[in-house]
Write a protein that holds these residues in place. Structure first.
Motif, PDB file in Angstrom:
ATOM      1  N   PHE A   1      -4.612   8.314  -3.338  1.00 34.51           N
ATOM      2  CA  PHE A   1      -4.472   9.768  -3.488  1.00 34.51           C
ATOM      3  C   PHE A   1      -3.444  10.350  -2.510  1.00 34.51           C
ATOM      4  N   PRO A   2      -2.152  10.050  -2.741  1.00 36.81           N
ATOM      5  CA  PRO A   2      -1.123  10.559  -1.817  1.00 36.81           C
ATOM      6  C   PRO A   2      -1.079  12.082  -1.778  1.00 36.81           C
ATOM      7  N   GLU A   3      -1.570  12.743  -2.828  1.00 32.04           N
ATOM      8  CA  GLU A   3      -1.549  14.204  -2.826  1.00 32.04           C
ATOM      9  C   GLU A   3      -2.441  14.788  -1.727  1.00 32.04           C
ATOM     10  N   ASP A   4      -3.330  13.946  -1.158  1.00 32.01           N
ATOM     11  CA  ASP A   4      -4.213  14.421  -0.086  1.00 32.01           C
ATOM     12  C   ASP A   4      -3.964  13.674   1.217  1.00 32.01           C
ATOM     13  N   ARG A   5      -2.724  13.278   1.369  1.00 27.11           N
ATOM     14  CA  ARG A   5      -2.327  12.469   2.529  1.00 27.11           C
ATOM     15  C   ARG A   5      -2.851  13.014   3.863  1.00 27.11           C
ATOM     16  N   GLU A   6      -2.588  14.306   4.091  1.00 25.10           N
ATOM     17  CA  GLU A   6      -2.945  14.898   5.399  1.00 25.10           C
ATOM     18  C   GLU A   6      -4.447  14.777   5.672  1.00 25.10           C
TER      19      GLU A   6
ATOM     20  N   SER B   1      -1.598   1.505   9.336  1.00 24.28           N
ATOM     21  CA  SER B   1      -0.204   1.575   8.878  1.00 24.28           C
ATOM     22  C   SER B   1      -0.113   1.305   7.381  1.00 24.28           C
ATOM     23  N   ARG B   2      -1.018   0.476   6.859  1.00 23.74           N
ATOM     24  CA  ARG B   2      -0.996   0.217   5.414  1.00 23.74           C
ATOM     25  C   ARG B   2      -1.407   1.476   4.649  1.00 23.74           C
ATOM     26  N   LEU B   3      -2.455   2.129   5.154  1.00 27.70           N
ATOM     27  CA  LEU B   3      -2.917   3.357   4.504  1.00 27.70           C
ATOM     28  C   LEU B   3      -1.825   4.433   4.549  1.00 27.70           C
ATOM     29  N   GLU B   4      -1.225   4.599   5.706  1.00 26.75           N
ATOM     30  CA  GLU B   4      -0.169   5.621   5.844  1.00 26.75           C
ATOM     31  C   GLU B   4       0.939   5.382   4.832  1.00 26.75           C
ATOM     32  N   ARG B   5       1.361   4.103   4.723  1.00 25.37           N
ATOM     33  CA  ARG B   5       2.461   3.800   3.804  1.00 25.37           C
ATOM     34  C   ARG B   5       2.072   4.027   2.338  1.00 25.37           C
ATOM     35  N   CYS B   6       0.845   3.671   1.971  1.00 23.99           N
ATOM     36  CA  CYS B   6       0.421   3.867   0.578  1.00 23.99           C
ATOM     37  C   CYS B   6       0.451   5.350   0.207  1.00 23.99           C
ATOM     38  N   LEU B   7       0.210   6.202   1.193  1.00 26.33           N
ATOM     39  CA  LEU B   7       0.109   7.630   0.910  1.00 26.33           C
ATOM     40  C   LEU B   7       1.448   8.360   1.075  1.00 26.33           C
ATOM     41  N   LYS B   8       2.454   7.614   1.528  1.00 19.94           N
ATOM     42  CA  LYS B   8       3.716   8.256   1.920  1.00 19.94           C
ATOM     43  C   LYS B   8       4.656   8.443   0.722  1.00 19.94           C
ATOM     44  N   PRO B   9       5.349   9.596   0.645  1.00 15.96           N
ATOM     45  CA  PRO B   9       6.359   9.735  -0.414  1.00 15.96           C
ATOM     46  C   PRO B   9       7.654   9.043  -0.003  1.00 15.96           C
ATOM     47  N   LEU B  10       8.429   8.637  -0.971  1.00 13.09           N
ATOM     48  CA  LEU B  10       9.718   7.988  -0.697  1.00 13.09           C
ATOM     49  C   LEU B  10      10.693   8.996  -0.089  1.00 13.09           C
ATOM     50  N   ASP B  11      11.284   8.611   1.042  1.00 10.83           N
ATOM     51  CA  ASP B  11      12.338   9.428   1.650  1.00 10.83           C
ATOM     52  C   ASP B  11      13.640   8.665   1.433  1.00 10.83           C
ATOM     53  N   ALA B  12      14.469   9.164   0.524  1.00 11.03           N
ATOM     54  CA  ALA B  12      15.688   8.428   0.143  1.00 11.03           C
ATOM     55  C   ALA B  12      16.635   8.253   1.330  1.00 11.03           C
ATOM     56  N   ASP B  13      16.520   9.104   2.368  1.00 11.46           N
ATOM     57  CA  ASP B  13      17.413   8.972   3.529  1.00 11.46           C
ATOM     58  C   ASP B  13      16.941   7.907   4.504  1.00 11.46           C
ATOM     59  N   ASP B  14      15.661   7.543   4.408  1.00  8.45           N
ATOM     60  CA  ASP B  14      15.116   6.524   5.315  1.00  8.45           C
ATOM     61  C   ASP B  14      14.107   5.688   4.526  1.00  8.45           C
ATOM     62  N   PRO B  15      14.629   4.898   3.582  1.00  8.46           N
ATOM     63  CA  PRO B  15      13.725   4.324   2.573  1.00  8.46           C
ATOM     64  C   PRO B  15      12.772   3.230   3.064  1.00  8.46           C
ATOM     65  N   ALA B  16      13.209   2.352   3.974  1.00 13.14           N
ATOM     66  CA  ALA B  16      12.333   1.272   4.478  1.00 13.14           C
ATOM     67  C   ALA B  16      11.612   0.506   3.366  1.00 13.14           C
ATOM     68  N   VAL B  17      12.347   0.113   2.318  1.00 11.50           N
ATOM     69  CA  VAL B  17      11.701  -0.692   1.279  1.00 11.50           C
ATOM     70  C   VAL B  17      11.715  -2.167   1.679  1.00 11.50           C
ATOM     71  N   THR B  18      10.772  -2.885   1.158  1.00  8.39           N
ATOM     72  CA  THR B  18      10.537  -4.331   1.329  1.00  8.39           C
ATOM     73  C   THR B  18      10.086  -4.756   2.734  1.00  8.39           C
ATOM     74  N   ARG B  19      10.240  -3.935   3.752  1.00  9.54           N
ATOM     75  CA  ARG B  19       9.807  -4.327   5.100  1.00  9.54           C
ATOM     76  C   ARG B  19       8.467  -3.679   5.426  1.00  9.54           C
TER      77      ARG B  19
END
Ligand SMILES: C[S@@+](CC[C@H](N)C(=O)[O-])C[C@H]1O[C@@H](n2cnc3c(N)ncnc32)[C@H](O)[C@@H]1O
Length: 508
Positions: free
Chosen positions: A130-135, A152-170
């Protein structure tokens, strides 16, 4: 009929919930599967699911045993995740989501007791949808002592993609693992990720989220079924760097000229100016950082993705084995893997190929057992070859492709392919290549993964691993592929959902 099928009978969902809530501990797993099968099937919701959610949520409050509440939370997570693009799936998700405050209250209640691990893991899996209730979710997570892995896993699952700082695959198995990369690696990653087309970036982000949810769900499932995951320090898989060896081999073919061939036309290679040139098509294959590059460009596209993987290999590999091999009880150990190779690799004359050698950890076992001068390490990834070269400079290294092995027919004494067939979209062509290159009587040892026999676990197991393909091998199908390549299975070992096989090349 599988265990899950048995829940499809016309039993009303209320009765199944009732049977589950009343089940004695020895019947819990079976009753849970019947209930799950009524509402969920391989990632989709069934027709019974929309009406079932209120009963499941109510049972989450009233079920007497923590082991029951944990399974209910897991099932609600599966319903929230169900992917069928139907109005039904959307309404089920909405119904599950509407009870979020109750899940968070339960999560808060798990702060104290270690015995609450199954329900805590199942609730973390559930609320991560439920990323819509992240906070709100992270505010509660902050009040319980989750530890950096879960948090950190929970935070990432709830996080929206930031195209300026994507951090994909890591990010896998949990983002905090990657926090120790140095600035040079981070810069490399940032540049590479920023160059990805928006569509690919979005896809990578989504697949990463799915991988984290799958790992979290698989772990929750295991803790529900068997209690705590067997943890403890994992052995360091990094080979110590051998200092001062940077120069290329004196012989660019490493003394293996009789076996090595051009990957494209299979003509012999000729040594000239620290490179190998094909005597047939004339292509020049360079020696780079001490290894011979016979990949003919095949790995260039996936190279940036693997660039920093060797740095975190000691964290990634054990987690991967837990997830894909159901190795949450630690049944398969590093020393057990070593022993398997020492026992089962039986070379005839000719070089021993470690195919898809990765960072060289298991190449080192072959080198110790049979002598470094007999062993060839081959991998498609530049970063892996660099790592192997650093740790095993005495072993000849080739960057090459499992689908077009740079060896002549019947030239290799043995082939080992350890924890790697699953990385290929279809292992059959690679197995055919092994059969072509292996000498009669030589062994082909492999370790890979088979689909779990449990349909619920299998769902988690078959979810994506980011952008990297993971193909599970059915043992019978694999035996067929080996037979088609002229190999006969001598030994098979299947702990958890692993598949260890030793095959022998027949005489034609
Ligand atoms: C999971 S790692 C296993 C490495 C090592 N054998 C181990 O057990 O740790 C899989 C390896 O397969 C390599 N690989 C993937 N596709 C390949 C291909 N087509 N040819 C050769 N290597 C490949 C990857 O670069 C990676 O190093």
């Amino acid at each position: 009929m599988t265990a899950l099928d048995s829940g499809k009978a016309d039993t009303p969902v209320a009765n199944l919930v009732e049977s589950f809530v009343r089940a004695t501990p020895d019947r819990l797993g079976e009753e849970f599967r019947r209930l799950a099968a009524k509402v969920w099937e391989a990632g989709t919701v069934t027709a019974a699911a929309p009406d079932a959610v209120p009963a499941l949520v109510a049972a989450l409050d009233t079920a007497p045993a923590p082991a029951q509440r944990a399974r209910l939370a897991l099932l609600l997570g599966l319903l929230a995740e169900a992917s069928a693009p139907s109005a039904e799936a959307a309404s089920v998700r909405q119904a599950v989501h509407s009870r979020l405050p109750g899940y968070l209250e339960l999560l808060l209640g798990t702060a104290e007791a270690a015995a609450d691990e199954p329900i805590r893991q199942a609730l973390l899996f559930l609320v991560a949808h439920f990323p819509e209730d992240r906070e709100e979710i992270l505010a509660v997570a902050g009040k319980i002592d989750l530890g950096e892995e879960d948090l950190s896993r929970l935070e990432r699952c709830l996080k929206p993609l930031d195209a300026d700082d994507p951090a994909v695959t890591r990010v896998w198995p949990y983002p905090a693992v990657w926090s120790s990369l140095d600035e040079a690696d981070r810069d490399f990653d940032r540049q590479w990720m920023r160059q990805l087309p928006a569509e690919q970036l979005a896809l990578a982000w989504t697949l990463d989220t799915q991988s984290l949810l799958a790992y979290s769900g698989a772990r929750a499932f295991w803790t529900c079924e068997r209690g705590a995951v067997v943890g403890g320090p994992e052995p360091d898989l990094t080979l110590p760097t051998v200092e001062g060896v940077t120069a290329a081999e004196a012989d660019p073919l490493g003394g293996h000229g009789a076996a090595l061939r051009c990957p494209s036309c299979h003509a012999p290679l000729q040594v000239s100016n620290a490179a190998a040139t094909c005597t047939g098509c004339g292509v020049r294959h360079p020696v780079v950082d001490g290894y011979l590059d016979l990949s003919a460009g095949a790995g260039d596209a996936f190279d940036p993705m693997t660039r920093t993987v060797p740095r975190r290999y000691s964290d990634i590999r054990p987690a991967f084995l837990r997830w894909k091999g159901s190795n949450w009880d630690g049944e398969v150990t590093v020393s057990g893997e070593d022993e398997y190779l020492r026992t089962h690799v039986r070379p005839v004359d000719g070089p021993i190929l470690d195919l898809a050698a990765g960072t060289g950890r298991w190449t080192s076992v072959l080198a110790e057992t049979f002598g470094a001068d007999r062993v060839i390490a081959l991998d498609l990834s530049r970063a892996m070859m660099e790592e192997t070269r650093r740790g095993l400079p005495e072993v000849f290294g080739v960057r090459g492709n499992a689908l077009a092995l740079p060896f002549t027919d019947a030239s290799l004494g043995a082939v080992n392919c350890w924890n790697a067939l699953q990385s290929l979209p279809d292992p059959a062509p690679a197995i055919a290549e092994v059969g072509r290159c292996l000498r009669p009587g030589g062994t082909f040892t492999l370790m890979t993964f088979r689909p779990s026999l449990d349909p619920l676990y299998r769902y988690f197991q078959t979810r994506p691993f980011g952008l990297v393909p993971v193909t599970l091998s059915d043992p019978e199908q694999l035996r067929g592929q080996l037979a088609a390549a002229g190999m006969r299975v001598r030994e098979q070992y299947t702990p958890g959902s692993f598949l260890f096989i030793t095959a022998v090349r027949d005489r034609d």
